[in-house]
Design an enzyme around this catalytic site. Structure first.
Site, PDB file in Angstrom:
ATOM      1  CD  GLU A   1      -2.343   1.942   1.544  1.00 29.83           C
ATOM      2  OE1 GLU A   1      -2.013   2.153   2.708  1.00 29.83           O
ATOM      3  OE2 GLU A   1      -2.762   2.821   0.758  1.00 29.83           O
TER       4      GLU A   1
ATOM      5  CG  ASP B   1       1.529   1.703   6.694  1.00 32.46           C
ATOM      6  OD1 ASP B   1       2.593   1.211   6.255  1.00 32.46           O
ATOM      7  OD2 ASP B   1       1.099   2.827   6.378  1.00 32.46           O
TER       8      ASP B   1
ATOM      9  CG  ASP C   1      -1.844   2.280  10.154  1.00 32.77           C
ATOM     10  OD1 ASP C   1      -2.316   1.487   9.314  1.00 32.77           O
ATOM     11  OD2 ASP C   1      -1.362   3.387   9.836  1.00 32.77           O
TER      12      ASP C   1
ATOM     13  CG  ASP D   1      -5.814   4.383   7.540  1.00 35.13           C
ATOM     14  OD1 ASP D   1      -7.011   4.250   7.887  1.00 35.13           O
ATOM     15  OD2 ASP D   1      -5.225   5.484   7.490  1.00 35.13           O
TER      16      ASP D   1
END
Ligand code: 0RA
Length: 646
Positions: free
Chosen positions: A438, A511, A513, A515
């Site tokens: 991403e 990532d 996290d 998102d």
């Protein structure tokens, strides 16, 4: 040694060659438990409970038992009590043992004693109580019948007491209490509440009116007890499934029909919902046939035919030559197909595919005789379903066009790879890997850090399409998903061909996290709905980037959790330099390779499809458009955040 034990445990009079064989039979179970219960992991452990409960359910099927009580006691002891006739206690002349002792110590003895309609059914392997006994540290049975409570205790499958009367009672029933042997179940002997709950509730749905209570008393301060009893049987099951997935029903009443030919019975219940998903869950003798089989195939063919006939009769097709396809008729269906038959034959590797052809004929007859009538009597429902199917057919045709266009413009062809793909040099999928990354900056680092021979990088950016809310025509034209489809080379949906897969490992790298997990879930939903064999065959992985870099002087460690970080700080004697990685983009190419991409050192999660049904439910809840079930799911699963459990 072996003989000593045998002599101790058997009544003197019955010590004979055949008894030795009997006990050796159970030794074989302990030597190769996997052969009898599939595995000695959590699955096999839970299987012990199902095996005992199934016997009580058989007693209920025979019409003698109305209530089954299952308890998990402190120390993960299982207790299963029913109010059936009680396992017979009379002497078995041939073996010189009480029938109940034989049932618990002789392999496959389950249905041979007592007769009276009792038959062994259900259970993944249908191996019987003696296997559970053999794999238990100890097992106790209490049979209430003929005015008395009879008790016997076993250890590792061997009787350590005789069958004794320990009290009087006017009731009848069977109580089995056991502790799985940790010497066999070395991984764990701890039961999972939700796994047992799901199975017991399912059994209550499949046996209308049967009352099952389930209690978890392991934690005294926090003991839970639930009761499952559904007069509606499998129609209650269908309502429940639609509701828990957050779907809205398309018609008020569940269509529920059944037919018996004296030997077997076939029963189906279904209700359409507002999703685009097909959900058909089938059972044979109360056992979930995960791989379907003759009953499920017959159901699918019959509804396609009957809905087409109805639409033709009422001139619902604009073009007379038009016909609905199976996929059109199954869009948005929630169905339970349950058959009961003698001598069920199972095929396929997992032994979860029904092979009896006669039952397919019965299912077909059931639908021909009763569904057509139902539709005639309920035209509003019939029209609602057909409108949905016809609409699905239109979308299918639009998708076909979109796909042809995409093919013609070579967007989907493997000859032209997407711009955002940095391909690897080798082309042998046994060795190659595709990282789906991403963001452009992370993609850049990955391209620089990778081993070019076998690691390809595809950078994605922007908002990903939620396929749970879109249909095939949108997927075919989506500019975020097309590069994924083109890179993998194996097509999509009906065109999917695993042999064309260009990379053996497909690794989602996002990532660590919120998102990142969102992107990850969107991609997994896409793979699940449109390229399911990729998951089934174990090609999908999730990269695990580190959360921290802990360094001091010349020493550097990467930590993947807070605990690990603290351990490294302690190891370095405190005062370490700590860098928290907020995203993949913060790592330089070397760091990214070393921590997350290097096959020699990385950790990755492999995505499994333990249970397609479970995964389907999870995806519907996570990616569908109803908020309520999603919130419930997230609240319930917040404890597993570090684990992508699909
Ligand atoms: C064989 C014969 C009879 C009952 C049972 C087995 C039986 C087995 C289990 C296992 C768990 N609960 C059970 N309840 C009953 C019938 C014997 C008769 O004629 O009374």
């Amino acid at each position: 040694m072996e003989n000593e034990i045998l002599e101790q445990n058997l009544p003197e009079s019955s010590y004979s060659e055949s008894d030795i064989q009997v006990l050796e039979g159970l030794e074989a179970v302990r030597k190769r438990p996997g052969m009898y219960i599939g595995s000695t992991g959590p699955r096999g452990l839970h299987h012990l409970v199902y095996e005992i409960v199934d016997n009580s359910i058989d007693e209920a099927l025979a019409g003698y038992c109305t209530h089954i009580e299952v308890e998990v006691l402190p120390g993960d002891i299982i207790s299963v009590r029913d109010n059936g006739r009680g396992i017979p206690v009379g002497m078995n002349e041939k073996l010189g043992l009480p029938a109940v002792t034989v049932v618990l110590t002789v392999l496959h003895a389950g249905g041979k004693f007592g007769g009276g309609g009792y038959k062994v059914a259900g259970g993944l392997h249908g191996v019987g109580s003696s296997v559970v006994n053999a794999l238990s540290e100890w097992l106790e049975v209490e049979v209430s019948r003929e005015g008395h409570i009879h008790h016997q205790r076993f250890e590792q499958g061997k009787a350590v007491t005789d069958l004794k009367i320990i009290g009087d009672t006017q009731e009848t029933g069977t109580l089995v209490r056991f502790k799985a042997d940790p010497a066999i179940f070395t991984e764990t002997t701890e039961y999972d509440f939700e796994t047992l709950q799901k199975r017991l509730r399912e059994q209550a749905f499949l046996n209308a009116g049967l009352q099952i209570t389930f209690s978890d008393r392991r934690d005294e301060a926090n003991s839970k007890s639930e009761e499952y009893c559904y007069e509606g049987g499998i129609s209650s099951f269908v309502e429940y499934l639609n509701k828990t997935r957050g779907y809205t029903a398309l018609h008020d009443e569940v269509i529920h029909i059944s037919l018996s030919d004296g030997e077997s019975t076939a029963e189906v219940a279904f209700q359409y919902n507002d999703s685009y998903n097909e959900n058909i869950i089938s059972f044979a003798n109360n056992m979930h046939t995960v791989d379907g089989g003759t009953h499920e195939d017959a159901f699918k063919r019959a509804i396609t035919r009957i809905f087409n006939d109805y639409a033709l009769k009422y001139k619902m097709f604009k073009d007379e030559k038009f016909r609905l396809k199976g996929d059109d008729v199954r869009e948005g269906i929630m169905a339970v197909v349950s058959v009961k038959l003698e001598d069920a034959q199972f095929e396929s590797q997992t032994k979860a595919k029904l092979g009896n052809t006669a039952i397919g004929t019965l299912v077909n007859k059931l639908l021909s005789e009763k569904l057509a009538d139902y539709l005639e009597e309920n035209p509003t429902t019939a029209k609602a379903i057909l409108n949905k199917s016809i609409n699905a057919a239109k979308v299918r045709e639009a998708a076909q066009k979109a796909r042809d266009n995409a093919r013609n413009s070579k967007k989907l062809s493997s000859f032209r790879m997407p711009e955002k793909l940095a391909d690897c040099i080798w082309s042998d999928p046994e060795r190659t890997e595709l990282f789906i990354v991403e963001g452009d900056s992370a993609g850049g680092s990955a391209i620089q850090g990778r081993k070019r021979d076998f690691q390809a990088i595809l950078s994605l950016w922007g908002k990903m399409l939620n396929v749970e809310k879109a249909r095939l025509d949108k997927v075919y034209t989506n500019d975020k998903l097309l590069p994924v489809v083109a890179s993998l080379g194996c097509g999509i949906g009906e065109d999917f061909d695993l042999s064309k897969l260009r990379y053996g490992k497909v690794i989602i790298m996002a990532d660590a996290d919120v998102d990142g997990s969102h992107i990850c879930t969107l991609l997994l939903t896409f793979f699940f709905r449109y390229m399911r064999p990729l998951i089934e065959e174990g090609h999908i992985y999730i990269a695990q980037p580190p959360l921290y870099r802990v360094s001091k002087a010349k020493q550097t460690f990467y930590a993947f959790s807070d605990e690990e970080r603290d351990a490294y700080i302690a190891q370095l004697g405190g005062n370490a330099d700590i860098q928290r990685y907020k995203g993949l983009g913060e790592m330089d190419p070397e760091q990214l390779f070393e921590t997350t991409m290097d096959p020699a050192t990385r950790t990755m999660l492999k995505v499994h499809m333990e249970d397609a049904q479970q995964a389907d439910e999870t995806f519907s809840i996570l990616m569908g458009d109803k908020v309520e079930p999603r919130r419930d799911f997230i609240e319930k699963n917040a404890q597993y955040v570090s684990n992508l459990d699909i």
